[in-house]
Write a protein that holds these residues in place. Structure first.
Motif, short mmCIF file in Angstrom:
data_model
loop_
_atom_site.label_atom_id
_atom_site.label_comp_id
_atom_site.label_asym_id
_atom_site.label_seq_id
_atom_site.Cartn_x
_atom_site.Cartn_y
_atom_site.Cartn_z
N GLU A 1 -4.61 -2.56 -4.20
CA GLU A 1 -3.58 -1.79 -4.78
C GLU A 1 -2.25 -2.17 -5.72
N CYS A 2 -2.07 -3.51 -5.48
CA CYS A 2 -0.67 -4.19 -5.99
C CYS A 2 -1.10 -4.32 -7.70
N ASP A 3 -0.14 -4.14 -8.22
CA ASP A 3 -0.06 -4.39 -9.78
C ASP A 3 -0.17 -5.63 -10.32
N ALA A 4 0.66 -6.53 -9.54
CA ALA A 4 0.54 -8.01 -9.85
C ALA A 4 1.00 -8.70 -8.68
N ILE A 5 0.64 -10.13 -8.64
CA ILE A 5 0.96 -10.95 -7.67
C ILE A 5 1.79 -12.09 -8.13
N GLU A 6 2.59 -12.57 -7.25
CA GLU A 6 3.71 -13.41 -7.56
C GLU A 6 3.29 -14.61 -6.60
N ILE A 7 3.16 -16.05 -7.04
CA ILE A 7 3.22 -16.99 -6.50
C ILE A 7 4.14 -17.87 -6.65
N LYS B 1 -7.94 -10.55 -11.34
CA LYS B 1 -7.72 -9.72 -12.44
C LYS B 1 -6.31 -8.95 -12.49
N LYS B 2 -5.34 -9.47 -12.07
CA LYS B 2 -4.19 -8.84 -11.88
C LYS B 2 -3.06 -9.66 -12.74
N PRO B 3 -1.99 -9.16 -13.35
CA PRO B 3 -1.03 -10.07 -13.83
C PRO B 3 -0.50 -10.98 -12.90
N LEU B 4 -0.46 -12.22 -13.26
CA LEU B 4 0.22 -13.42 -12.36
C LEU B 4 1.52 -13.82 -12.81
N ILE B 5 2.48 -13.78 -12.05
CA ILE B 5 3.89 -14.12 -12.01
C ILE B 5 3.90 -15.38 -11.14
N VAL B 6 4.64 -16.25 -11.73
CA VAL B 6 5.08 -17.43 -11.02
C VAL B 6 6.25 -17.70 -11.04
N GLY B 7 6.96 -18.17 -9.96
CA GLY B 7 8.50 -18.63 -9.83
C GLY B 7 8.69 -19.64 -9.01
N LYS C 1 0.78 -1.34 -0.12
CA LYS C 1 -0.02 -0.14 -0.04
C LYS C 1 0.70 1.37 0.07
N VAL C 2 2.11 1.27 0.96
CA VAL C 2 2.91 2.54 0.86
C VAL C 2 3.73 2.81 -0.36
N ALA C 3 4.20 1.68 -1.17
CA ALA C 3 4.53 1.36 -2.09
C ALA C 3 3.92 2.21 -3.38
N LYS C 4 2.71 1.90 -3.49
CA LYS C 4 1.63 2.45 -4.38
C LYS C 4 1.50 3.94 -4.26
N LYS C 5 1.36 4.61 -3.14
CA LYS C 5 1.14 5.85 -2.76
C LYS C 5 2.45 6.49 -3.14
N LEU C 6 3.76 5.85 -2.95
CA LEU C 6 4.90 6.59 -3.48
C LEU C 6 5.31 6.48 -4.97
N GLY C 7 4.22 5.78 -5.54
CA GLY C 7 4.59 5.69 -6.96
C GLY C 7 5.38 4.50 -7.70
N PHE C 8 5.54 3.46 -6.82
CA PHE C 8 6.26 2.05 -7.18
C PHE C 8 5.23 1.34 -7.97
N TYR C 9 5.86 0.46 -8.90
CA TYR C 9 4.93 -0.74 -9.01
C TYR C 9 5.18 -1.57 -7.85
N ALA C 10 4.10 -2.50 -7.51
CA ALA C 10 4.01 -3.27 -6.39
C ALA C 10 3.60 -4.70 -6.61
N VAL C 11 4.53 -5.58 -6.46
CA VAL C 11 4.17 -6.93 -6.50
C VAL C 11 4.03 -7.45 -5.24
N GLN C 12 2.97 -8.18 -4.95
CA GLN C 12 2.83 -8.95 -3.78
C GLN C 12 2.90 -10.58 -3.81
N ARG C 13 3.66 -11.03 -3.00
CA ARG C 13 4.26 -12.29 -3.20
C ARG C 13 3.56 -13.08 -2.12
#
Length: 186
Positions: A127-133, A150-156, A96-108
């Motif tokens: 608020e996250c831009d993408a999630i990583e699982i 409905k967010k981009p899904l990054i997998v690793g 949440k803070v990262a988004k307020k500061l203008g960062f892209y934010a990936v929630q893992r």
């Protein structure tokens, strides 16, 4: 800043680097998005500078940087003193803070059982831009999340070859993140 979804869709392989050697190697490749999984308060500025100078998008995993906390002041420090374009974190407040500061934010998220899958859906920060699982070989889970969220899904995690990459993308992943250098050049 460009639309993060578009950046991920245009770059299905994301390099996740865990040390200086991998960083030097990825800067010589065609990979355009780099997840930085190492560093400390003393060297993250230089790390971000080298990524930016190479014309690549640097995303720092703030939970793994020595000397940073999950407090707002750490994120403000990154915004004012580095060239990172975004952050990765497991902590909703950091997202949440990262988004307020203008960062892209990936929630893992780490999905280890049905309870953690349910928890992922409940604790997703809007608020996250993408999630990583992680791990990224959970093709049924990828299919489920890609249709519900409905967010981009990054997998690793545990992705070891081209077949794994293709399976993950076919299951609905937007892109994969990997520390395996041989996959960066696919």
């Amino acid at each position: 800043m460009l639309n993060f979804r578009r950046i991920l869709e245009d770059n299905p392989i994301v390099a996740a680097v865990k040390d200086e050697e991998q960083l030097k190697e990825v800067l010589r490749t065609e990979v355009n998005v780099i997840f930085v999984l190492f560093g400390n308060i003393l060297n993250i500025g230089q790390i971000s500078e080298s990524i930016d100078k190479a014309g690549k998008v640097g995303i720092i995993h703030i939970d793994l940087v020595e000397g940073l906390t999950n407090k707002e002041v750490s994120l403000r420090y990154l915004k004012e003193n580095t060239k990172f374009k975004g952050i990765i974190s497991t902590k909703p407040q950091s997202i949440k803070v990262a988004k307020k500061l203008g960062f892209y934010a990936v929630q893992r998220f780490f999905i280890i059982d049905s309870m953690s899958l349910k928890s992922t859906k409940l604790h997703l920060v809007e608020e996250c831009d993408a999630i990583e699982i992680l791990p990224g070989l959970l093709f049924k889970v990828i299919r489920d999340l890609s249709t519900e969220i409905k967010k981009p899904l990054i997998v690793g995690g545990l992705i070891s070859d081209k077949e794994d990459v293709i399976e993950a993308l076919n299951a609905g992943a937007t892109c994969i993140s990997t520390t395996r250098e041989e996959i960066w050049e696919m």
